[in-house]
Design a protein around this motif. Structure first.
Motif, short mmCIF file in Angstrom:
data_model
loop_
_atom_site.label_atom_id
_atom_site.label_comp_id
_atom_site.label_asym_id
_atom_site.label_seq_id
_atom_site.Cartn_x
_atom_site.Cartn_y
_atom_site.Cartn_z
N GLU A 5 0.83 -1.21 0.00
CA GLU A 5 0.00 0.00 0.00
C GLU A 5 0.87 1.26 0.00
OE1 GLU A 5 -4.00 -1.17 2.43
OE2 GLU A 5 -2.12 -1.14 3.58
N PHE A 6 1.93 1.24 0.81
CA PHE A 6 2.83 2.39 0.85
C PHE A 6 3.49 2.59 -0.51
CE2 PHE A 6 6.99 4.34 1.54
CZ PHE A 6 6.61 5.51 2.20
N GLN A 7 3.97 1.50 -1.10
CA GLN A 7 4.61 1.59 -2.41
C GLN A 7 3.63 2.13 -3.45
OE1 GLN A 7 6.65 -1.98 -3.66
NE2 GLN A 7 7.12 -1.14 -5.67
N GLY A 8 2.39 1.70 -3.39
CA GLY A 8 1.37 2.20 -4.31
C GLY A 8 1.09 3.68 -4.11
N MET A 9 1.04 4.10 -2.85
CA MET A 9 0.81 5.51 -2.55
C MET A 9 1.96 6.36 -3.12
SD MET A 9 0.61 7.42 1.16
CE MET A 9 2.35 7.17 1.46
N ILE A 10 3.20 5.89 -2.94
CA ILE A 10 4.35 6.62 -3.47
C ILE A 10 4.27 6.66 -5.00
CG2 ILE A 10 6.88 6.55 -3.72
CD1 ILE A 10 5.91 7.60 -0.96
N ARG A 11 3.83 5.57 -5.62
CA ARG A 11 3.66 5.54 -7.08
C ARG A 11 2.66 6.60 -7.53
NH1 ARG A 11 4.20 2.36 -11.62
NH2 ARG A 11 5.19 0.64 -10.54
N GLU A 12 1.52 6.66 -6.85
CA GLU A 12 0.48 7.63 -7.21
C GLU A 12 0.97 9.07 -7.08
OE1 GLU A 12 -2.97 6.82 -4.84
OE2 GLU A 12 -3.26 4.84 -5.73
N ILE A 13 1.75 9.32 -6.05
CA ILE A 13 2.20 10.69 -5.79
C ILE A 13 3.38 11.09 -6.69
CG2 ILE A 13 3.23 12.24 -4.06
CD1 ILE A 13 1.75 10.56 -1.91
N TYR A 14 4.35 10.19 -6.88
CA TYR A 14 5.63 10.58 -7.46
C TYR A 14 6.03 9.91 -8.77
CZ TYR A 14 6.41 12.68 -2.89
OH TYR A 14 6.30 13.42 -1.76
N PHE A 15 5.30 8.88 -9.24
CA PHE A 15 5.80 8.15 -10.41
C PHE A 15 6.02 9.04 -11.63
CE2 PHE A 15 5.62 5.32 -14.09
CZ PHE A 15 6.59 4.40 -13.74
N HIS A 16 5.15 10.00 -11.84
CA HIS A 16 5.30 10.87 -13.01
C HIS A 16 6.64 11.63 -12.96
CE1 HIS A 16 3.68 13.71 -10.05
NE2 HIS A 16 4.08 14.70 -10.85
N LYS A 17 7.05 12.04 -11.76
CA LYS A 17 8.34 12.73 -11.62
C LYS A 17 9.49 11.74 -11.66
CE LYS A 17 8.34 16.46 -8.84
NZ LYS A 17 8.26 17.19 -7.56
N ASP A 18 9.30 10.60 -10.97
CA ASP A 18 10.37 9.60 -10.91
C ASP A 18 10.70 9.07 -12.31
OD1 ASP A 18 10.47 9.82 -8.13
OD2 ASP A 18 9.10 8.13 -7.83
N SER A 19 9.69 8.83 -13.12
CA SER A 19 9.93 8.27 -14.45
C SER A 19 10.69 9.28 -15.34
CB SER A 19 8.64 7.83 -15.12
OG SER A 19 7.74 8.90 -15.25
N LYS A 20 10.45 10.56 -15.14
CA LYS A 20 11.20 11.57 -15.89
C LYS A 20 12.65 11.64 -15.42
CE LYS A 20 7.26 14.52 -16.86
NZ LYS A 20 6.56 15.76 -16.53
N ARG A 21 12.85 11.45 -14.11
CA ARG A 21 14.19 11.50 -13.52
C ARG A 21 15.01 10.29 -13.93
NH1 ARG A 21 12.88 10.70 -8.81
NH2 ARG A 21 12.13 12.76 -8.33
N GLY A 22 14.36 9.13 -13.99
CA GLY A 22 15.05 7.90 -14.38
C GLY A 22 15.63 7.14 -13.20
N VAL A 23 16.04 5.92 -13.48
CA VAL A 23 16.54 5.02 -12.43
C VAL A 23 17.83 5.53 -11.82
CG1 VAL A 23 17.44 2.69 -11.98
CG2 VAL A 23 15.40 2.98 -13.40
N GLU A 24 18.80 5.90 -12.64
CA GLU A 24 20.11 6.31 -12.10
C GLU A 24 20.00 7.51 -11.17
OE1 GLU A 24 23.06 6.70 -15.14
OE2 GLU A 24 22.77 4.64 -15.84
#
Length: 97
Positions: A5-24
């Protein structure tokens, strides 16, 4: 709240920014938060430790989201209620330090 649930919440809040930033670059942020946690522990600053543990967990979840890893499932698989190395609870492995 479950880990998933926590991981899902973080995905909902930040995935759009995280995916632009990238893994590295997301990994670099994660490592920076570990450094901040280290400093809080060294200073024995309880309030800062709590904040930094939360930050480390959030950045770990962000990184796992980018790599499509379910942290809860991975943790249950690796740690099935016993030590993954000696198979005992509590662990009876020899310390090597």
């Amino acid at each position: 709240m479950e880990i998933r649930e926590f991981q899902g919440m973080i995905r909902e809040i930040y995935f759009h920014k995280d995916s632009k930033r990238g893994v590295e670059r997301t990994f670099l942020w994660f490592v920076e938060e570990i450094g901040e946690l280290s400093e809080a522990i060294r200073k024995n600053d309880r309030e800062a430790m709590e904040e930094e543990f939360a930050d480390v967990l959030a950045w770990l979840a962000s990184l796992a989201n980018l790599l499509d890893v379910d942290i809860e499932e991975a943790a249950k698989k690796k740690y099935p209620g016993v030590c993954p190395y000696c198979g005992k609870k509590p662990c009876e492995c020899e310390e090597k330090f």
